[in-house]
Write a protein that holds these residues in place. Structure first.
Motif, PDB file in Angstrom:
ATOM      1  N   LYS A 386       0.775  -1.201  -0.132  1.00 30.97           N
ATOM      2  CA  LYS A 386      -0.007   0.175   0.037  1.00 30.97           C
ATOM      3  C   LYS A 386       0.763   1.293   0.172  1.00 30.97           C
ATOM      4  CE  LYS A 386      -1.870   2.020   3.551  1.00 30.97           C
ATOM      5  NZ  LYS A 386      -1.909   3.652   3.133  1.00 30.97           N
ATOM      6  N   THR A 387       0.687   2.198  -0.881  1.00 29.64           N
ATOM      7  CA  THR A 387       1.323   3.371  -0.962  1.00 29.64           C
ATOM      8  C   THR A 387       1.199   4.233   0.460  1.00 29.64           C
ATOM      9  OG1 THR A 387      -0.546   4.629  -1.838  1.00 29.64           O
ATOM     10  CG2 THR A 387       1.038   3.570  -3.297  1.00 29.64           C
ATOM     11  N   ASP A 388       1.945   5.213   0.609  1.00 27.01           N
ATOM     12  CA  ASP A 388       1.653   5.788   1.967  1.00 27.01           C
ATOM     13  C   ASP A 388       0.719   7.001   1.996  1.00 27.01           C
ATOM     14  OD1 ASP A 388       2.759   7.794   0.083  1.00 27.01           O
ATOM     15  OD2 ASP A 388       4.382   8.372   1.276  1.00 27.01           O
ATOM     16  N   TYR A 389       0.001   7.185   0.772  1.00 26.45           N
ATOM     17  CA  TYR A 389      -0.991   8.106   0.762  1.00 26.45           C
ATOM     18  C   TYR A 389      -2.325   7.340   0.602  1.00 26.45           C
ATOM     19  CZ  TYR A 389      -0.341   7.161  -4.167  1.00 26.45           C
ATOM     20  OH  TYR A 389      -0.335   6.439  -5.529  1.00 26.45           O
ATOM     21  N   SER A 390      -2.447   6.079   0.261  1.00 33.47           N
ATOM     22  CA  SER A 390      -3.610   5.477  -0.010  1.00 33.47           C
ATOM     23  C   SER A 390      -4.586   5.170   1.177  1.00 33.47           C
ATOM     24  CB  SER A 390      -3.686   4.173  -0.879  1.00 33.47           C
ATOM     25  OG  SER A 390      -4.834   3.574  -1.111  1.00 33.47           O
ATOM     26  N   SER A 391      -5.968   5.866   0.951  1.00 33.24           N
ATOM     27  CA  SER A 391      -6.851   5.086   2.209  1.00 33.24           C
ATOM     28  C   SER A 391      -7.239   3.945   2.047  1.00 33.24           C
ATOM     29  CB  SER A 391      -8.294   5.947   1.928  1.00 33.24           C
ATOM     30  OG  SER A 391      -7.735   7.611   1.825  1.00 33.24           O
ATOM     31  N   PHE A 392      -7.793   3.306   3.087  1.00 27.56           N
ATOM     32  CA  PHE A 392      -7.713   1.983   3.192  1.00 27.56           C
ATOM     33  C   PHE A 392      -9.222   1.469   4.209  1.00 27.56           C
ATOM     34  CE2 PHE A 392      -5.428   3.828   6.278  1.00 27.56           C
ATOM     35  CZ  PHE A 392      -6.039   3.350   7.819  1.00 27.56           C
ATOM     36  N   GLY A 393      -9.506   0.353   3.951  1.00 31.36           N
ATOM     37  CA  GLY A 393     -10.759  -0.049   4.555  1.00 31.36           C
ATOM     38  C   GLY A 393     -11.389  -1.277   4.108  1.00 31.36           C
ATOM     39  N   PRO A 394     -12.364  -1.689   4.710  1.00 26.62           N
ATOM     40  CA  PRO A 394     -13.224  -2.936   4.385  1.00 26.62           C
ATOM     41  C   PRO A 394     -13.899  -2.511   2.981  1.00 26.62           C
ATOM     42  CG  PRO A 394     -14.127  -2.273   6.474  1.00 26.62           C
ATOM     43  CD  PRO A 394     -12.722  -1.521   6.098  1.00 26.62           C
ATOM     44  N   GLN A 395     -14.292  -1.510   2.612  1.00 30.02           N
ATOM     45  CA  GLN A 395     -15.107  -1.216   1.653  1.00 30.02           C
ATOM     46  C   GLN A 395     -14.179  -1.189   0.229  1.00 30.02           C
ATOM     47  OE1 GLN A 395     -14.630   0.949   4.190  1.00 30.02           O
ATOM     48  NE2 GLN A 395     -16.548   1.440   5.060  1.00 30.02           N
ATOM     49  N   LEU A 396     -12.927  -1.317   0.280  1.00 33.27           N
ATOM     50  CA  LEU A 396     -12.191  -1.038  -0.984  1.00 33.27           C
ATOM     51  C   LEU A 396     -12.359  -2.557  -1.671  1.00 33.27           C
ATOM     52  CD1 LEU A 396      -8.710   0.153   0.219  1.00 33.27           C
ATOM     53  CD2 LEU A 396     -10.350   1.066  -1.561  1.00 33.27           C
ATOM     54  N   THR A 483       1.770  -5.090   8.600  1.00 37.45           N
ATOM     55  CA  THR A 483       0.754  -5.333   8.049  1.00 37.45           C
ATOM     56  C   THR A 483      -0.342  -4.227   8.272  1.00 37.45           C
ATOM     57  OG1 THR A 483       0.926  -7.727   8.411  1.00 37.45           O
ATOM     58  CG2 THR A 483      -1.275  -7.133   8.044  1.00 37.45           C
ATOM     59  N   CYS A 484      -1.076  -3.991   7.360  1.00 37.47           N
ATOM     60  CA  CYS A 484      -2.049  -2.940   7.285  1.00 37.47           C
ATOM     61  C   CYS A 484      -3.178  -3.321   8.377  1.00 37.47           C
ATOM     62  CB  CYS A 484      -2.716  -2.445   6.058  1.00 37.47           C
ATOM     63  SG  CYS A 484      -1.476  -2.030   4.751  1.00 37.47           S
ATOM     64  N   SER A 485      -3.624  -2.243   9.189  1.00 33.16           N
ATOM     65  CA  SER A 485      -4.710  -2.544  10.133  1.00 33.16           C
ATOM     66  C   SER A 485      -5.771  -1.625  10.133  1.00 33.16           C
ATOM     67  CB  SER A 485      -4.119  -2.737  11.758  1.00 33.16           C
ATOM     68  OG  SER A 485      -5.110  -2.982  12.447  1.00 33.16           O
ATOM     69  N   ASN A 486      -6.922  -1.758  10.286  1.00 35.82           N
ATOM     70  CA  ASN A 486      -8.014  -0.888  10.118  1.00 35.82           C
ATOM     71  C   ASN A 486      -8.244  -0.414  11.614  1.00 35.82           C
ATOM     72  OD1 ASN A 486      -9.104  -1.173   7.498  1.00 35.82           O
ATOM     73  ND2 ASN A 486     -10.077  -3.013   7.918  1.00 35.82           N
ATOM     74  N   ASN A 487      -7.594  -0.808  12.670  1.00 34.15           N
ATOM     75  CA  ASN A 487      -7.467  -0.433  13.789  1.00 34.15           C
ATOM     76  C   ASN A 487      -6.754   0.953  14.130  1.00 34.15           C
ATOM     77  OD1 ASN A 487      -9.247  -2.463  14.862  1.00 34.15           O
ATOM     78  ND2 ASN A 487      -7.152  -3.837  15.117  1.00 34.15           N
ATOM     79  N   ARG A 488      -5.834   1.202  13.192  1.00 34.52           N
ATOM     80  CA  ARG A 488      -5.134   2.855  13.153  1.00 34.52           C
ATOM     81  C   ARG A 488      -5.918   3.635  12.254  1.00 34.52           C
ATOM     82  NH1 ARG A 488      -0.778  -1.188  13.098  1.00 34.52           N
ATOM     83  NH2 ARG A 488      -0.467  -1.333  10.842  1.00 34.52           N
ATOM     84  N   LEU A 489      -5.994   4.870  12.524  1.00 33.27           N
ATOM     85  CA  LEU A 489      -6.497   5.786  11.960  1.00 33.27           C
ATOM     86  C   LEU A 489      -5.883   6.092  10.686  1.00 33.27           C
ATOM     87  CD1 LEU A 489      -7.748   8.331  14.678  1.00 33.27           C
ATOM     88  CD2 LEU A 489      -9.071   6.557  13.468  1.00 33.27           C
ATOM     89  N   SER A 490      -4.405   5.895  10.619  1.00 37.87           N
ATOM     90  CA  SER A 490      -3.759   6.340   9.429  1.00 37.87           C
ATOM     91  C   SER A 490      -2.619   5.470   9.531  1.00 37.87           C
ATOM     92  CB  SER A 490      -3.200   7.695   9.213  1.00 37.87           C
ATOM     93  OG  SER A 490      -2.266   8.048  10.343  1.00 37.87           O
ATOM     94  N   GLN A 491      -1.793   5.163   8.574  1.00 40.99           N
ATOM     95  CA  GLN A 491      -0.566   4.300   8.455  1.00 40.99           C
ATOM     96  C   GLN A 491       0.255   4.562   7.063  1.00 40.99           C
ATOM     97  OE1 GLN A 491      -2.256   0.243   9.013  1.00 40.99           O
ATOM     98  NE2 GLN A 491      -3.814   0.784   7.582  1.00 40.99           N
ATOM     99  N   SER A 492       1.325   4.515   7.141  1.00 47.71           N
ATOM    100  CA  SER A 492       2.318   4.642   5.879  1.00 47.71           C
ATOM    101  C   SER A 492       2.304   3.398   5.188  1.00 47.71           C
ATOM    102  CB  SER A 492       3.715   5.136   6.403  1.00 47.71           C
ATOM    103  OG  SER A 492       4.342   5.493   5.307  1.00 47.71           O
ATOM    104  N   VAL A 493       3.306   3.281   4.607  1.00 53.08           N
ATOM    105  CA  VAL A 493       3.364   1.951   3.620  1.00 53.08           C
ATOM    106  C   VAL A 493       3.354   0.564   4.477  1.00 53.08           C
ATOM    107  CG1 VAL A 493       4.878   0.654   2.217  1.00 53.08           C
ATOM    108  CG2 VAL A 493       4.917   3.304   1.905  1.00 53.08           C
ATOM    109  N   ASP A 499      -8.984  -7.551   4.375  1.00 51.41           N
ATOM    110  CA  ASP A 499      -9.873  -6.658   5.160  1.00 51.41           C
ATOM    111  C   ASP A 499      -9.578  -5.199   5.129  1.00 51.41           C
ATOM    112  OD1 ASP A 499     -11.924  -6.334   7.116  1.00 51.41           O
ATOM    113  OD2 ASP A 499     -10.197  -5.767   8.587  1.00 51.41           O
ATOM    114  N   THR A 500      -8.295  -4.744   4.410  1.00 44.39           N
ATOM    115  CA  THR A 500      -7.928  -3.383   4.489  1.00 44.39           C
ATOM    116  C   THR A 500      -7.632  -2.884   3.114  1.00 44.39           C
ATOM    117  OG1 THR A 500      -5.575  -4.018   4.582  1.00 44.39           O
ATOM    118  CG2 THR A 500      -6.493  -3.388   6.542  1.00 44.39           C
ATOM    119  N   CYS A 501      -7.368  -3.742   2.097  1.00 39.72           N
ATOM    120  CA  CYS A 501      -7.393  -3.192   0.780  1.00 39.72           C
ATOM    121  C   CYS A 501      -8.062  -4.079  -0.293  1.00 39.72           C
ATOM    122  CB  CYS A 501      -5.773  -3.483   0.373  1.00 39.72           C
ATOM    123  SG  CYS A 501      -4.572  -2.673   1.668  1.00 39.72           S
TER     124      CYS A 501
END
Length: 642
Positions: A386-396, A483-493, A499-501
């Motif tokens: 995941k890029t450092d700018y892309s939003s994320f979440g289960p709806q992707l 690993t990307c996590s929906n529990n964090r409000l933001s995250q980098s690479v 679940d996140t992407c």
């Protein structure tokens, strides 16, 4: 004697004697054609005891007898071919079969005048009905010759362009597109560009506020991008007030819409610039954004118009889009306001897939990316993280390349170097990054899928694209990144998960193979009353060419359990429960090759209001209610299959 006479006669003709001879029309062969032999069709031979019709008739009753008769007939034809070649003085290495005709093989490839002479000798023989050169047919070109394609790493195979490349070459080997499929780009408008000439419809400008429009007028029929630059000026203009309030950034013109249009539909394989994903479709420019961005009202009207729905004061769209690109960030969750979702529902019901950018604020998705019935696309780097700018979440829905300044690898497309107004650069291209440019990659792939199977609904397009992704397990683990996590409000690479992407990495080759499966199509169901019997009609389901639908399977997904009559027939029915409720039924079709397709339909059972009095609750009100039910029932939305 026959051979001697024929050679004298053919030599007479080949020397240019003026003799009229009625011949069947033959395909023109250029001097550049190279042939490895000739394919020859003979005139009917009355002495042949086994005509083609006889052989075919035998095959219907006895395949063994048909095979024997066919081989005997072919052997006699090969002997006839050898005699013809000898009489016509043709070079002969060996003979064989070619479908219903015979094959004369040369000992070496020939072309030019030698081939023309061989064709003429064969055609002049009295036994020959027609003749064709046996040529090599090239497979569909899967690599465009546009010089900029080398910089479009994101379109290439993962082995060439990196793990996140969307694998276009095998997709192009299936189809390079269809002119009948339109993709709409709701954005800043479009510039005239040599790589987009003839690839756009007329479009429309929906920017209503003159000060934001930048072209001196409000809504009109010209979607040309005048530039959306913003400078800091010492006046009280609306734009300056927005800058002072922090609602608008000082920035040069973005040419955002032109970049996206090139990604989807730049002229390909023309030796100029870049390659678009769809080589044949047209892009519909719908200008909704001026300086400082797009007003929600303009965007919603533009979305409706793009899909072919009516908009007050605007002429009807003569070229409705099957796929709509919406690369605008959100402000609030979609669930907090039904306005956006309602517009998306209308467009989807019209048959247009809405593809939206996931967002660039490295946080949870907001509207429209988190709305239902859209395909939201986030951005990955070349290495699949995941890029450092892309939003994320289960709806992707899925992820596609978005470019990464950190990796120094961006996306490349049509652009302009003008900082304010456009400069007359004849072949200008540029690089950008963002989920705005990930979404058009999915749009382009969707148009190619529709080229193969126009019957695919928006839900079916999403289902196939999400099923045909490369899974996250294919992305090599880099220990330095979490690993990307929906529990964090933001995250980098970070390393993506389903679940996140979303389901995985966009793969055009796999998606197009899935597009060739059958399309389950359910006729709309009107709103019914409790206890009514409702028809579930899947007779409009469409197989792919060369296949047939061999099995239908209906099942209930939501609502009070009710039995389905004829659940394995194209036309089934259900008797609803006696109380009001909402139902969802699914149809799965299987074709003769074992491929499946699915569609869903919703049924709302609404109890009528009964009153014995007059006034607002009497019979006029009840009649009005039923008129409303009958006229709106056809607008029942289909739920996506995910």
């Amino acid at each position: 004697m026959k051979t001697i006479c024929w050679r004298i006669f053919s030599a007479f003709l080949l020397t240019g004697a003026a003799v009229a001879w009625p011949l069947h029309a033959q395909p023109v062969q250029t001097l550049e054609t190279t042939a490895l032999g000739l394919i020859v069709g003979f005139r009917s031979n009355p002495d042949d005891p086994a005509s083609l019709e006889t052989v075919l008739a035998a095959g219907r009753d006895n395949p063994v007898l048909a095979q024997t008769a066919w081989e005997q007939k072919a052997q006699r034809a090969r002997e006839r071919l050898k005699q013809m070649a000898s009489e016509a003085g043709l070079p002969l290495h060996s003979v064989g079969d070619a479908g219903n005709a015979q094959l004369l093989r040369f000992d070496r490839p020939i072309r030019g005048q030698a081939l023309q002479d061989a064709l003429r000798r064969a055609r002049l023989h009295p036994d020959v009905a027609w003749v064709e050169p046996n040529v090599l047919l090239k497979r569909l070109q899967a690599t465009p010759n546009d010089p900029g394609y080398a910089e479009q790493w994101h379109l290439q195979t993962p082995a060439v362009g990196g793990i996140s490349a969307i694998n276009m070459p095998p997709a192009w080997a299936l189809t390079t597109g269809s002119a009948g499929i339109t993709a709409a780009v709701l954005d800043t408008g479009i510039l005239p560009h040599p790589d987009l000439v003839g690839r756009t419809w007329a479009g429309y400008d929906f920017v209503s506020e003159v000060e934001l429009a930048g072209d001196g007028s409000g809504r009109d029929a010209d979607p040309t991008d005048p530039g959306d630059w913003v400078t800091r000026r010492g006046n009280a203009s609306a734009v300056q007030q927005m800058v002072d309030a922090g609602l608008c950034d000082v920035a040069p013109s973005s040419w955002h819409g032109t970049f996206i249009a090139g990604q989807i539909g730049a002229i390909s394989n023309n030796g100029l610039g870049i390659a678009g994903i769809n080589w044949a479709n047209k892009v519909l420019p719908v200008r909704v954004s001026g300086k400082c961005g797009a007003l929600l009202s303009d965007l919603l009207d533009g979305m409706r118009w793009a899909a072919g729905l009516p908009v007050t004061g605007v002429p009807a769209n003569p070229n409705p889009a099957r796929v709509i690109n919406l690369s605008f960030g959100g402000d609030v969750p979609c669930a907090s306001n039904t306005l956006y979702q309602s517009a998306i529902d209308d467009v989807t019901a019209r048959g247009a897939l809405v593809v939206v950018a996931g967002g660039n604020d490295n946080s949870q998705l907001k509207r429209p990316a988190d709305c239902q019935r859209v395909l939201s696309v986030g951005a990955v780097r070349q290495d699949g993280l995941k890029t450092d700018y892309s939003s994320f979440g289960p709806q992707l829905g899925l992820m596609a390349p978005g470019g990464s300044e950190g990796e120094q690898v961006l996306l490349y497309s049509t652009a302009n170097s003008g900082l304010t107004t456009a400069v007359p650069a004849q072949d200008h291209y540029g690089t950008l990054q963002g989920t705005s440019f990930s979404a058009p990659l999915a749009v382009g792939v969707a148009t190619l899928m529709l080229s193969l199977n126009p019957a695919l609904s928006p839900a079916q397009l999403m289902e196939r694209m999400r099923t045909g992704v490369r899974p996250w397990s294919s992305v090599a683990r880099v220990p330095a990144y979490p690993t990307c996590s929906n529990n964090r409000l933001s995250q980098s690479v970070c390393h993506c998960t389903t679940d996140t992407c979303g389901s995985g990495l966009l793969d055009a080759g796999l998606a197009l193979r899935l597009a060739q499966g059958p399309a389950a199509v359910i006729a709309p169901v009107a709103t019914a009353v409790p206890g009514a019997t409702v028809a579930l009609d899947g007779r409009q389901s469409v197989p792919i060419p060369s296949a047939t639908i061999v099995h239908y399977a209906w099942q209930q997904l939501e609502g009070p359990a009710v039995p389905i009559a004829s659940p394995e027939a194209a036309l089934a029915s259900v008797t609803l429960a006696s109380a009001g409720a909402n139902y969802v039924f699914q149809l799965t079709v299987t074709d003769s090759e074992g491929r499946t397709g699915r569609d869903q339909v919703s049924v709302a059972a609404v109890a009528p209001v009964v009153s014995g009095g007059g006034g607002a609750t009497g019979w006029p009100w009840a009649l009005a209610l039923w008129i409303w039910v009958l006229t709106t029932g056809w607008a029942v939305r289909r739920n996506p299959v995910v």
